[in-house]
Scaffold this motif. Structure first.
Motif, PDB file in Angstrom:
ATOM      1  N   VAL A   1       5.916   8.649  -3.644  1.00  0.00           N
ATOM      2  CA  VAL A   1       4.594   8.284  -3.141  1.00  0.00           C
ATOM      3  C   VAL A   1       4.456   6.774  -2.982  1.00  0.00           C
ATOM      4  N   SER A   2       5.151   6.021  -3.818  1.00  0.00           N
ATOM      5  CA  SER A   2       5.076   4.559  -3.734  1.00  0.00           C
ATOM      6  C   SER A   2       5.869   4.004  -2.556  1.00  0.00           C
TER       7      SER A   2
ATOM      8  N   LYS B   1       4.854  17.229  -3.519  1.00  0.00           N
ATOM      9  CA  LYS B   1       4.605  17.216  -4.952  1.00  0.00           C
ATOM     10  C   LYS B   1       3.639  16.067  -5.248  1.00  0.00           C
ATOM     11  N   PRO B   2       3.009  16.075  -6.423  1.00  0.00           N
ATOM     12  CA  PRO B   2       2.085  14.970  -6.744  1.00  0.00           C
ATOM     13  C   PRO B   2       2.760  13.603  -6.729  1.00  0.00           C
ATOM     14  N   TYR B   3       4.060  13.567  -7.017  1.00  0.00           N
ATOM     15  CA  TYR B   3       4.772  12.296  -7.098  1.00  0.00           C
ATOM     16  C   TYR B   3       5.502  11.918  -5.804  1.00  0.00           C
ATOM     17  N   GLY B   4       5.508  12.808  -4.801  1.00  0.00           N
ATOM     18  CA  GLY B   4       6.189  12.471  -3.561  1.00  0.00           C
ATOM     19  C   GLY B   4       6.457  13.693  -2.695  1.00  0.00           C
TER      20      GLY B   4
ATOM     21  N   ASP C   1       0.233   0.373   1.811  1.00  0.00           N
ATOM     22  CA  ASP C   1      -1.103   0.682   1.309  1.00  0.00           C
ATOM     23  C   ASP C   1      -1.015   1.850   0.322  1.00  0.00           C
ATOM     24  N   ARG C   2      -1.959   1.904  -0.570  1.00  0.00           N
ATOM     25  CA  ARG C   2      -1.956   2.937  -1.599  1.00  0.00           C
ATOM     26  C   ARG C   2      -2.268   4.297  -0.986  1.00  0.00           C
ATOM     27  N   VAL C   3      -1.450   5.304  -1.363  1.00  0.00           N
ATOM     28  CA  VAL C   3      -1.647   6.677  -0.905  1.00  0.00           C
ATOM     29  C   VAL C   3      -2.128   7.488  -2.103  1.00  0.00           C
ATOM     30  N   SER C   4      -3.397   7.896  -2.053  1.00  0.00           N
ATOM     31  CA  SER C   4      -3.966   8.664  -3.161  1.00  0.00           C
ATOM     32  C   SER C   4      -3.647  10.149  -3.039  1.00  0.00           C
ATOM     33  N   ASP C   5      -3.551  10.644  -1.806  1.00  0.00           N
ATOM     34  CA  ASP C   5      -3.262  12.068  -1.581  1.00  0.00           C
ATOM     35  C   ASP C   5      -2.181  12.181  -0.496  1.00  0.00           C
TER      36      ASP C   5
END
Length: 416
Positions: A292-293, A275-278, A298-302
């Motif tokens: 996703v966080s 899903k977009p959030y995880g 490190d930041r995960v954009s996709d």
């Protein structure tokens, strides 16, 4: 062509007399000579006839002696006695009643079944329907090939040729019920594939048996159609072979699995969906959310660049809301160095338990520090804070008037 001697054999001729017609004809054509000899051919025929007569007499006597021995002493000189014969029959005799188990050797297979030698008067037959507890199209799918020796059970008789009908399926069913009773006694959780549904619940295949899971015993809110062909965790509720009744519970299995989920524990999971959030992760029949966080420092954009449905990974339990049935997961806490989940997920998998242990130690220390920050210790409390941040019994090195811990004395909790 028979020889002249053979033609004369056995012929009985009356002696020639001088008064006979032949005698007169011979004496008329050939003058009598006292020194004339008898024809050699006639002499040979007479001699041969005498030899064959002697052989016939000897053969007759031999048969008469053999007949007398058979009549008076039939077993004389025979090593195989009547008792030996009876023992041999008993050795190869078996009970051919329905339900009897016999050992046999497969010697021929075809699309419909297999012929089996069970040392009976004729070969026995194993149909493809009776070859396995599962549905198969050819006996070779169940490993039945010529030369295989196995124990079979007799289930009937073919009236056309009196051959026996065998089954392996019945034996496998008995073993499956026994296995289910054992699993129920051990109170274990099993995974079973959902193969059908009806108005009352789901049908799952367990040890080759069809078990029933009532809708009231299913923890998931998903529709029955969504669970078809999927594996779900189950526990045994009722195992009754006589009534052919096998009842299972998904709710009990999930409850037991959730009870074993401790904060900070590492479990193996499979990515179910993104899903977009995880990502939703299946951890033993329970769906947990890997936000996703919490994938990486490190930041995960996709998310799709890091995870894909079907991926197997190790995740840490961050929180578990039993009332709402929600489990929060993290791989971020398992990274040896920030960003490893993106650059080197294999290392995260290998070091998961080691990093989880470090995480739990940091959590325990932070909790101890937090408790100490709320207390003002006095000697009568009987507790003190060690240099490692662990609460323990009051030591002799603590002043009698106690220790006043200020905020400056206590390190702040690490951002975990």
């Amino acid at each position: 062509m028979a020889s002249l001697a053979q033609q004369f054999t056995g012929l009985r001729c009356s002696p020639l007399s001088s008064s006979s017609r032949l005698s007169r004809r011979v004496s008329k054509n050939f003058p009598q000579n006292k020194s004339a000899s008898v024809s050699p051919t006639i002499v040979a025929a007479v001699a041969m006839s005498s030899g064959q007569t002697k052989e016939r007499l000897e053969l007759k006597k031999m048969f008469e002696d053999a007949y007398e021995r058979c009549r008076t002493a039939p077993m004389e000189g025979v090593a195989f006695t009547v008792d030996d014969f009876a023992a041999a029959i008993e050795q190869y005799d078996f009970n051919s009643e329905i339900g009897t188990r016999v050992k046999g050797t497969v010697f021929k297979t075809d699309a419909n079944g297999a012929l089996v030698d069970i040392s009976a008067k004729s070969s026995a037959y194993l149909s493809v329907e009776q070859a396995c507890i599962h549905r198969i199209k050819h006996v070779e799918e169940a490993g039945i090939v010529p030369g295989m020796v196995e124990e079979f059970v007799i289930i009937g008789e073919n009236e056309s040729d009196d051959s026996l009908l065998l089954s392996l399926r019945n034996i496998q069913y008995e073993l499956a019920w026994e296995r289910c009773r054992q699993l129920q006694a051990e109170d274990v959780i099993v995974k079973a594939k959902v193969i059908g549904a009806n108005k009352g619940g789901l049908v799952a295949l367990v040890e080759g048996l069809r078990g029933f899971v009532p809708f009231s015993q299913i923890s998931s809110k998903a529709a029955a159609e969504e669970l078809l062909e999927k594996e779900i965790p189950l526990k045994f509720v009722e195992v009754d072979e006589e009534q052919t009744k096998l009842v299972l519970s998904n709710r009990k299995a999930v409850a037991d699995s959730q009870a074993q989920l401790g904060i900070g524990s590492v479990v193996l999971g499979v990515v179910q969906s993104l899903k977009p959030y995880g990502a939703f992760i299946d951890i033993g029949g329970i769906n947990g959310l890997l936000h996703v966080s919490q994938i990486s420092h490190d930041r995960v954009s996709d998310i799709a660049t890091v995870l894909q449905p079907g991926d197997t990974l190790k995740v840490m339990i961050l929180s578990h809301d039993r009332d709402r049935g929600r489990v929060s997961l993290s791989t971020k806490k398992l990274e040896p160095t920030p960003g490893d989940m993106i650059r080197n997920p294999k290392l995260v998998f290998e070091k998961a338990e080691e990093m989880a242990q470090t995480f739990r130690q940091r959590i325990a220390q932070a909790e101890a520090m937090a408790r100490a920050d709320m207390l003002r210790f006095q000697p009568e409390s009987g507790l003190t804070l060690s240099s490692d941040g662990i609460l323990g019994p009051l030591g002799s090195d603590l002043p009698d008037d106690g220790v006043d811990l200020t905020a400056d004395d206590i390190p702040s909790a690490v951002d975990l």
